[in-house]
Structures are given as structure tokens and as C-alpha cells.
Design a protein around this motif. Structure first.
Motif, PDB file in Angstrom:
ATOM      1  N   THR A 145       0.817  -1.206   0.000  1.00 31.49           N
ATOM      2  CA  THR A 145       0.000   0.000   0.000  1.00 31.49           C
ATOM      3  C   THR A 145       0.854   1.261   0.000  1.00 31.49           C
ATOM      4  O   THR A 145       1.827   1.362   0.746  1.00 31.49           O
ATOM      5  CB  THR A 145      -0.934   0.005   1.230  1.00 31.49           C
ATOM      6  N   GLU A 146       0.463   2.209  -0.815  1.00 27.55           N
ATOM      7  CA  GLU A 146       1.120   3.515  -0.797  1.00 27.55           C
ATOM      8  C   GLU A 146       0.367   4.427   0.160  1.00 27.55           C
ATOM      9  O   GLU A 146      -0.841   4.602   0.053  1.00 27.55           O
ATOM     10  CB  GLU A 146       1.139   4.135  -2.191  1.00 27.55           C
ATOM     11  N   THR A 147       1.076   4.981   1.139  1.00 24.93           N
ATOM     12  CA  THR A 147       0.476   5.873   2.125  1.00 24.93           C
ATOM     13  C   THR A 147       1.304   7.148   2.216  1.00 24.93           C
ATOM     14  O   THR A 147       2.297   7.311   1.508  1.00 24.93           O
ATOM     15  CB  THR A 147       0.424   5.204   3.516  1.00 24.93           C
ATOM     16  N   THR A 148       0.899   8.019   3.129  1.00 21.04           N
ATOM     17  CA  THR A 148       1.663   9.252   3.321  1.00 21.04           C
ATOM     18  C   THR A 148       3.050   8.955   3.860  1.00 21.04           C
ATOM     19  O   THR A 148       3.965   9.769   3.738  1.00 21.04           O
ATOM     20  CB  THR A 148       0.932  10.193   4.295  1.00 21.04           C
ATOM     21  N   ALA A 149       3.231   7.782   4.501  1.00 18.38           N
ATOM     22  CA  ALA A 149       4.540   7.422   5.058  1.00 18.38           C
ATOM     23  C   ALA A 149       5.346   6.550   4.103  1.00 18.38           C
ATOM     24  O   ALA A 149       6.567   6.574   4.114  1.00 18.38           O
ATOM     25  CB  ALA A 149       4.368   6.692   6.389  1.00 18.38           C
ATOM     26  N   VAL A 150       4.653   5.755   3.277  1.00 19.12           N
ATOM     27  CA  VAL A 150       5.315   4.845   2.341  1.00 19.12           C
ATOM     28  C   VAL A 150       4.940   5.266   0.929  1.00 19.12           C
ATOM     29  O   VAL A 150       3.808   5.075   0.491  1.00 19.12           O
ATOM     30  CB  VAL A 150       4.896   3.381   2.593  1.00 19.12           C
ATOM     31  N   HIS A 151       5.884   5.839   0.223  1.00 20.58           N
ATOM     32  CA  HIS A 151       5.595   6.378  -1.109  1.00 20.58           C
ATOM     33  C   HIS A 151       5.923   5.398  -2.228  1.00 20.58           C
ATOM     34  O   HIS A 151       5.397   5.510  -3.330  1.00 20.58           O
ATOM     35  CB  HIS A 151       6.388   7.670  -1.337  1.00 20.58           C
ATOM     36  N   ASP A 152       6.779   4.435  -1.956  1.00 21.67           N
ATOM     37  CA  ASP A 152       7.155   3.468  -2.985  1.00 21.67           C
ATOM     38  C   ASP A 152       7.244   2.086  -2.350  1.00 21.67           C
ATOM     39  O   ASP A 152       8.317   1.641  -1.944  1.00 21.67           O
ATOM     40  CB  ASP A 152       8.505   3.861  -3.612  1.00 21.67           C
ATOM     41  N   PRO A 153       6.103   1.382  -2.257  1.00 19.74           N
ATOM     42  CA  PRO A 153       6.088   0.086  -1.587  1.00 19.74           C
ATOM     43  C   PRO A 153       7.071  -0.912  -2.192  1.00 19.74           C
ATOM     44  O   PRO A 153       7.609  -1.765  -1.496  1.00 19.74           O
ATOM     45  CB  PRO A 153       4.642  -0.390  -1.763  1.00 19.74           C
ATOM     46  N   GLY A 154       7.296  -0.833  -3.487  1.00 19.85           N
ATOM     47  CA  GLY A 154       8.244  -1.736  -4.130  1.00 19.85           C
ATOM     48  C   GLY A 154       7.765  -3.170  -4.149  1.00 19.85           C
ATOM     49  O   GLY A 154       6.571  -3.455  -4.112  1.00 19.85           O
ATOM     50  N   THR A 155       8.698  -4.089  -4.185  1.00 19.59           N
ATOM     51  CA  THR A 155       8.369  -5.519  -4.233  1.00 19.59           C
ATOM     52  C   THR A 155       9.089  -6.215  -3.087  1.00 19.59           C
ATOM     53  O   THR A 155      10.046  -6.965  -3.283  1.00 19.59           O
ATOM     54  CB  THR A 155       8.795  -6.128  -5.576  1.00 19.59           C
ATOM     55  N   LEU A 156       8.616  -5.967  -1.885  1.00 15.68           N
ATOM     56  CA  LEU A 156       9.271  -6.479  -0.684  1.00 15.68           C
ATOM     57  C   LEU A 156       9.376  -7.999  -0.689  1.00 15.68           C
ATOM     58  O   LEU A 156      10.387  -8.565  -0.306  1.00 15.68           O
ATOM     59  CB  LEU A 156       8.505  -6.015   0.557  1.00 15.68           C
ATOM     60  N   PHE A 157       8.318  -8.664  -1.161  1.00 17.61           N
ATOM     61  CA  PHE A 157       8.323 -10.120  -1.166  1.00 17.61           C
ATOM     62  C   PHE A 157       8.391 -10.699  -2.576  1.00 17.61           C
ATOM     63  O   PHE A 157       8.139 -11.877  -2.778  1.00 17.61           O
ATOM     64  CB  PHE A 157       7.073 -10.647  -0.453  1.00 17.61           C
ATOM     65  N   GLY A 158       8.691  -9.879  -3.539  1.00 12.01           N
ATOM     66  CA  GLY A 158       8.846 -10.351  -4.909  1.00 12.01           C
ATOM     67  C   GLY A 158       7.587 -11.031  -5.409  1.00 12.01           C
ATOM     68  O   GLY A 158       6.477 -10.541  -5.246  1.00 12.01           O
ATOM     69  N   GLY A 159       7.747 -12.194  -6.020  1.00  8.97           N
ATOM     70  CA  GLY A 159       6.588 -12.902  -6.566  1.00  8.97           C
ATOM     71  C   GLY A 159       5.982 -13.898  -5.599  1.00  8.97           C
ATOM     72  O   GLY A 159       5.083 -14.649  -5.975  1.00  8.97           O
ATOM     73  N   SER A 160       6.469 -13.950  -4.366  1.00  4.81           N
ATOM     74  CA  SER A 160       5.940 -14.906  -3.387  1.00  4.81           C
ATOM     75  C   SER A 160       4.693 -14.326  -2.728  1.00  4.81           C
ATOM     76  O   SER A 160       4.728 -13.836  -1.599  1.00  4.81           O
ATOM     77  CB  SER A 160       7.011 -15.218  -2.329  1.00  4.81           C
ATOM     78  N   GLY A 161       3.574 -14.399  -3.449  1.00  7.30           N
ATOM     79  CA  GLY A 161       2.353 -13.749  -2.983  1.00  7.30           C
ATOM     80  C   GLY A 161       1.801 -14.289  -1.686  1.00  7.30           C
ATOM     81  O   GLY A 161       1.142 -13.563  -0.938  1.00  7.30           O
ATOM     82  N   TRP A 162       2.041 -15.563  -1.380  1.00  7.94           N
ATOM     83  CA  TRP A 162       1.477 -16.148  -0.176  1.00  7.94           C
ATOM     84  C   TRP A 162       2.342 -15.911   1.060  1.00  7.94           C
ATOM     85  O   TRP A 162       1.877 -16.099   2.188  1.00  7.94           O
ATOM     86  CB  TRP A 162       1.273 -17.654  -0.373  1.00  7.94           C
ATOM     87  N   VAL A 163       3.583 -15.502   0.863  1.00  6.26           N
ATOM     88  CA  VAL A 163       4.463 -15.291   2.019  1.00  6.26           C
ATOM     89  C   VAL A 163       3.920 -14.211   2.954  1.00  6.26           C
ATOM     90  O   VAL A 163       3.798 -14.453   4.169  1.00  6.26           O
ATOM     91  CB  VAL A 163       5.892 -14.954   1.561  1.00  6.26           C
ATOM     92  N   PRO A 164       3.575 -13.021   2.473  1.00  4.26           N
ATOM     93  CA  PRO A 164       3.044 -12.007   3.396  1.00  4.26           C
ATOM     94  C   PRO A 164       1.729 -12.419   4.034  1.00  4.26           C
ATOM     95  O   PRO A 164       1.464 -12.063   5.190  1.00  4.26           O
ATOM     96  CB  PRO A 164       2.885 -10.764   2.513  1.00  4.26           C
ATOM     97  N   VAL A 165       0.899 -13.163   3.311  1.00  3.66           N
ATOM     98  CA  VAL A 165      -0.368 -13.625   3.880  1.00  3.66           C
ATOM     99  C   VAL A 165      -0.106 -14.538   5.070  1.00  3.66           C
ATOM    100  O   VAL A 165      -0.724 -14.407   6.139  1.00  3.66           O
ATOM    101  CB  VAL A 165      -1.216 -14.358   2.818  1.00  3.66           C
ATOM    102  N   LEU A 166       0.835 -15.456   4.902  1.00  3.72           N
ATOM    103  CA  LEU A 166       1.163 -16.389   5.985  1.00  3.72           C
ATOM    104  C   LEU A 166       1.811 -15.679   7.175  1.00  3.72           C
ATOM    105  O   LEU A 166       1.516 -15.991   8.329  1.00  3.72           O
ATOM    106  CB  LEU A 166       2.088 -17.491   5.464  1.00  3.72           C
ATOM    107  N   ILE A 167       2.678 -14.720   6.881  1.00  2.00           N
ATOM    108  CA  ILE A 167       3.311 -13.963   7.968  1.00  2.00           C
ATOM    109  C   ILE A 167       2.253 -13.194   8.769  1.00  2.00           C
ATOM    110  O   ILE A 167       2.232 -13.232   9.999  1.00  2.00           O
ATOM    111  CB  ILE A 167       4.365 -12.986   7.414  1.00  2.00           C
ATOM    112  N   GLY A 168       1.377 -12.508   8.063  1.00  2.00           N
ATOM    113  CA  GLY A 168       0.326 -11.744   8.735  1.00  2.00           C
ATOM    114  C   GLY A 168      -0.614 -12.627   9.532  1.00  2.00           C
ATOM    115  O   GLY A 168      -1.015 -12.281  10.653  1.00  2.00           O
ATOM    116  N   ALA A 169      -0.960 -13.794   8.978  1.00  2.00           N
ATOM    117  CA  ALA A 169      -1.837 -14.717   9.690  1.00  2.00           C
ATOM    118  C   ALA A 169      -1.166 -15.215  10.965  1.00  2.00           C
ATOM    119  O   ALA A 169      -1.813 -15.334  12.022  1.00  2.00           O
ATOM    120  CB  ALA A 169      -2.203 -15.895   8.790  1.00  2.00           C
ATOM    121  N   GLY A 170       0.132 -15.497  10.891  1.00  2.00           N
ATOM    122  CA  GLY A 170       0.858 -15.958  12.073  1.00  2.00           C
ATOM    123  C   GLY A 170       0.923 -14.907  13.165  1.00  2.00           C
ATOM    124  O   GLY A 170       0.729 -15.208  14.355  1.00  2.00           O
TER     125      GLY A 170
END
Length: 208
Positions: A95-120
Motif C-alpha cells: 500500500t502507498e500511504t503518506t509514510a510509504v511512497h514506494d512500496p516496491g516488491t518487498l516479497f517479490g513474486g511470493s504472494g502467499w508469504v506475506p499472507v502467511l506472515i500476517g496470519a501468524g
């Protein structure tokens, strides 16, 4: 790094209340320029999503204030809060917010990695919250439920605000939430142990 802190703050908030961070993201994306959700998560700001989340949040806030009902609600939320944590973490890191202007690709193409981290993260916070609530209700005969619930709601809102607008504070707030839950659980466990000892035969001494 800011993206990870944003996701962590949102997931921790979801562990306390599943609907506060989801509704906040949807409303801010829909009605302000403060949040710009990534393409895969814009459904959070759809009319149907906002109405559903609003109703569910109202039900959650009310149910969590009543002892007994809060235990049933926590049992149901064992599935809901981790799912919400996965959603808000994954959407938050992109997400782009007032604090984060360029989210980039923190997790690259591993779409399920952030979902699993957040769920944990959300599951761990939820289990700590639910355990603390059981101890509090036992020791205080339920009188602490509305106070603790209100504190949890305020903490959830604060975590969302920090995650979206000042991510550097997230680490401090997360530590504060974790330590607070641990101290409360320890206190109520000690009081319950003393109560059992006093109630046992010979546990109290009376003098004439």
C-alpha cells in the motif's frame, strides 16, 4: 523496512480486532488520498465490503464487551482474526500511504508469504488476548471484560494509525501490546492461584 512495519502493525491490530484494520484500509482508500491499495486488494474499498465490515465490526465491538459472549466470540475469531491478519499484512506491504511512497516488491513474486506472515502474527496476538480474557473473567467474575475490550479496541485503532502514518512507532506499540497482555495474564493467573489456595481446606487461618 517501512512496508514490513506497516504490515506488522496492521496484522497485530487484526489479532485484537479483525475488522478495524480492514475497514480502515477500505475507508481511507475509498474516501481519501491517504491510502492507495494495491490492485489485488481494492475490493476492500468496494461498497459491499465496507458495509459488511462495518456491520461485523459493530457486532464484534458489542459481543466482546459481555463476559461469556466474549469467549464464544474469541472461539469464532480464532479463524477470522488470522485470516484478517493475512489480508491486511499482504495489502499493507503493498500500500502507498503518506509514510510509504514506494512500496516496491518487498516479497517479490511470493504472494502467499506475506499472507502467511500476517496470519501468524494475528494468530499469536489473538491467542494471547483470548487467554488473558479467560483469566480476567475468571478472577473478576466478568467485570473486567468491557474495560479490557475497550482497551483492546483503542490499541487496535492506534496500531492502524501508526502502521499507516508513522510506521517507525509500530515496533514500540507492538512490544507494548505484547508486554501488556503478558503482564495481565500473569497478574490474573497469580490472583486465581491465590484464590484457589485460600479456598482450599486449611488455606486460610482464622483467629478468634
Amino acid at each position: 523496512m517501512l512496508e514490513f512495519l506497516t504490515g506488522t502493525g496492521l496484522a497485530t491490530s487484526a489479532g485484537l480486532n479483525a475488522y478495524i484494520p480492514m475497514l480502515a484500509l477500505g475507508l481511507l482508500d475509498r474516501f481519501t488520498g491517504l491510502v492507495d491499495l494495491p490492485a489485488g486488494w481494492t475490493w476492500l474499498s468496494a461498497d459491499a465490503s465496507l458495509w459488511i465490515l462495518g456491520v461485523l465490526l459493530l457486532l464484534e465491538v458489542v459481543a466482546d464487551k459481555f463476559p461469556g459472549v466474549d469467549a464464544v466470540n474469541d472461539a469464532v475469531q480464532t479463524v477470522v482474526r488470522p485470516a484478517a491478519g493475512g489480508i491486511v499484512f499482504a495489502s499493507g506491504v503493498g500500500t502507498e500511504t503518506t509514510a510509504v511512497h514506494d512500496p516496491g516488491t518487498l516479497f517479490g513474486g511470493s504472494g502467499w508469504v506475506p499472507v502467511l506472515i500476517g496470519a501468524g502474527i494475528a494468530l499469536a496476538v489473538h491467542l494471547a488476548k483470548a487467554g488473558t480474557r479467560v483469566g480476567a473473567n475468571t478472577v473478576t467474575v466478568g467485570t473486567a471484560a468491557p474495560v479490557l475490550s475497550a482497551a483492546e479496541d483503542v490499541s487496535a485503532v492506534g496500531l492502524v494509525a501508526a502502521a499507516l502514518f508513522l510506521p517507525v512507532l509500530v515496533a514500540v506499540l507492538v512490544v507494548a501490546v505484547v508486554v501488556g497482555l503478558w503482564l495481565l495474564a500473569r497478574r490474573f493467573r497469580a490472583r486465581r492461584t491465590r484464590g484457589r489456595a485460600d479456598a482450599a481446606p486449611g488455606g486460610s487461618e482464622w483467629t478468634a
